[in-house]
Every structure is written in C-alpha cells, then in structure tokens.
Design a protein around this motif. Structure first.
Motif, short mmCIF file in Angstrom:
data_model
loop_
_atom_site.label_atom_id
_atom_site.label_comp_id
_atom_site.label_asym_id
_atom_site.label_seq_id
_atom_site.Cartn_x
_atom_site.Cartn_y
_atom_site.Cartn_z
N TRP A 50 0.85 -1.11 0.12
CA TRP A 50 -0.10 -0.14 0.04
C TRP A 50 0.88 1.29 -0.24
CZ3 TRP A 50 -4.31 0.79 -1.90
CH2 TRP A 50 -5.40 -0.28 -2.15
N THR A 51 2.03 1.25 0.67
CA THR A 51 3.01 2.46 0.46
C THR A 51 3.48 2.55 -0.73
OG1 THR A 51 3.64 2.03 2.97
CG2 THR A 51 4.85 3.54 1.56
N THR A 52 3.70 1.47 -1.53
CA THR A 52 4.05 1.72 -2.88
C THR A 52 3.02 2.27 -3.85
OG1 THR A 52 5.84 0.01 -2.65
CG2 THR A 52 5.15 0.42 -4.86
N LEU A 53 1.89 1.62 -3.59
CA LEU A 53 0.84 2.17 -4.58
C LEU A 53 0.26 3.40 -4.28
CD1 LEU A 53 -1.42 -1.13 -4.24
CD2 LEU A 53 0.10 -0.11 -6.38
N TYR A 54 0.52 4.05 -2.81
CA TYR A 54 -0.01 5.40 -2.33
C TYR A 54 1.16 6.28 -3.24
CZ TYR A 54 -3.77 4.29 0.76
OH TYR A 54 -4.67 3.61 1.25
N VAL A 55 2.10 6.06 -3.23
CA VAL A 55 3.19 7.02 -3.89
C VAL A 55 3.05 6.94 -5.40
CG1 VAL A 55 5.88 7.19 -4.44
CG2 VAL A 55 5.09 6.42 -2.06
N LEU A 56 2.60 5.77 -6.04
CA LEU A 56 2.39 5.84 -7.32
C LEU A 56 1.38 6.52 -7.64
CD1 LEU A 56 3.08 1.99 -8.39
CD2 LEU A 56 4.72 4.19 -8.67
N THR A 57 0.13 6.37 -6.87
CA THR A 57 -1.10 7.10 -7.29
C THR A 57 -1.15 8.49 -6.70
OG1 THR A 57 -1.97 6.54 -5.01
CG2 THR A 57 -2.55 5.15 -6.84
N ALA A 58 -0.11 8.85 -5.86
CA ALA A 58 0.16 10.40 -5.69
C ALA A 58 1.01 10.95 -6.61
CB ALA A 58 0.80 10.47 -4.31
N ILE A 59 1.85 10.34 -7.48
CA ILE A 59 2.64 10.87 -8.45
C ILE A 59 1.68 11.06 -9.65
CG2 ILE A 59 4.45 10.41 -10.17
CD1 ILE A 59 5.89 8.93 -7.77
N ALA A 60 0.90 10.22 -9.98
CA ALA A 60 -0.28 10.45 -10.92
C ALA A 60 -1.36 11.60 -10.73
CB ALA A 60 -1.02 9.00 -11.19
N GLY A 61 -1.55 11.56 -9.57
CA GLY A 61 -2.40 12.82 -8.87
C GLY A 61 -1.85 14.14 -9.18
N ALA A 62 -0.31 14.19 -8.84
CA ALA A 62 0.34 15.47 -8.96
C ALA A 62 0.37 15.67 -10.60
CB ALA A 62 1.80 15.44 -8.20
N ARG A 63 0.92 14.60 -11.33
CA ARG A 63 0.79 14.93 -12.65
C ARG A 63 -0.16 15.51 -13.35
NH1 ARG A 63 5.02 12.59 -15.65
NH2 ARG A 63 3.53 12.43 -17.51
#
Length: 150
Positions: A50-63
């Motif tokens: 979940w930590t990894t997935l949250y980082v990936l989704t956050a990056i996509a959200g920021a983009r």
C-alpha cells in the motif's frame, strides 16, 4: 520549484492519509476469526504494497493536477482516493465484508476509468495506475471470497 512542491505535497498527504486510515482500522480479533481463502497473503505484505501504491497514485495525481487541475481525470482521481480511504472503515471499522464490496467495486471502476481517461493524454499516469488496478482487482477478489466464506 512549484512542480517539486506539488509532488512532495501529493505524496505526503496521500501516504499520510493512507497510514492514518490503516492505523485507525487495524484488523483485529474479528478479522482473525474470519474464514479466509487459500490465497490470503501474509499480513506483512500489506504495508509495503500500500505504501508503494500510494506513492504511485500520488505521483499520478500530482501529474494530473499540474496538467489539468479542473479536468474530469482529476475528478476521477479524487473520487478513487475517497473510495480508497473509505474501504478500510467499511470493511474493518464496520466489520462488514459486504460493505467493503459496496466500496471496493466502485473503487476498481474509478481506477480503471482513470487509466482510460489518462491513456491518450498522459500515458505515464495511466501506467502508474496499472499496479494499483492489479492490486485492487486482487483485493476485490479477496474481499468477495471473505464475504462468501463468512
């Protein structure tokens, strides 16, 4: 600098909210007493995944925020995050695999919608969501199996 700050803020907020949701809705005795399917992963795997997935989704959200903050893609991104953070209270807090399904199925649909909406506009964000879609598909099957077994 603004761009870097946006990424840092998205990652900090999403990982922080994810951690808060996890700590606030820990699987307890109720969950331990449930019948689980043979493919139930060991408990230690959930935190790193979940930590990894949250980082990936956050990056996509920021983009997405940097590209089109008022877009339908951004709205879908926010919707899937809200559903994501509602799942743990629904499943663990209310001790209800059925309520968990009521949340996780629209979550999966929103994740797939984000991928679809991003595919032609920002392929990187779409790909960042693919592991998330895979994990939530697995989590949906796990949630459904627990609901059926119990």
């Amino acid at each position: 600098m603004k761009k870097s700050l946006t990424y840092i803020l998205f990652i900090a907020v999403i990982v922080g909210l994810g951690a808060l949701s996890g700590v606030s809705n820990m699987p307890g005795e109720w969950y331990q007493s449930l019948e689980k399917p043979f493919f139930q992963p060991p408990p230690w795997i959930f935190g790193p995944v979940w930590t990894t997935l949250y980082v990936l989704t956050a990056i996509a959200g920021a983009r997405t925020w940097l590209q089109a903050p008022a877009s339908g893609r951004m709205q879908v991104w926010f919707m899937q995050m809200i559903l994501n953070f509602l799942w743990s209270p629904a499943f663990f807090g209310y001790q209800s695999p059925i309520l968990g399904l009521v949340v996780i199925i629209p979550l999966l649909v929103a994740i797939l919608a984000f991928i679809r909406l991003s595919w032609n506009v920002d392929r990187v964000s779409a790909w960042l969501f693919v592991p998330y879609a895979a994990w939530v598909t697995f989590a949906t099957l796990l949630n459904l199996s627990i609901a059926v077994l119990n």
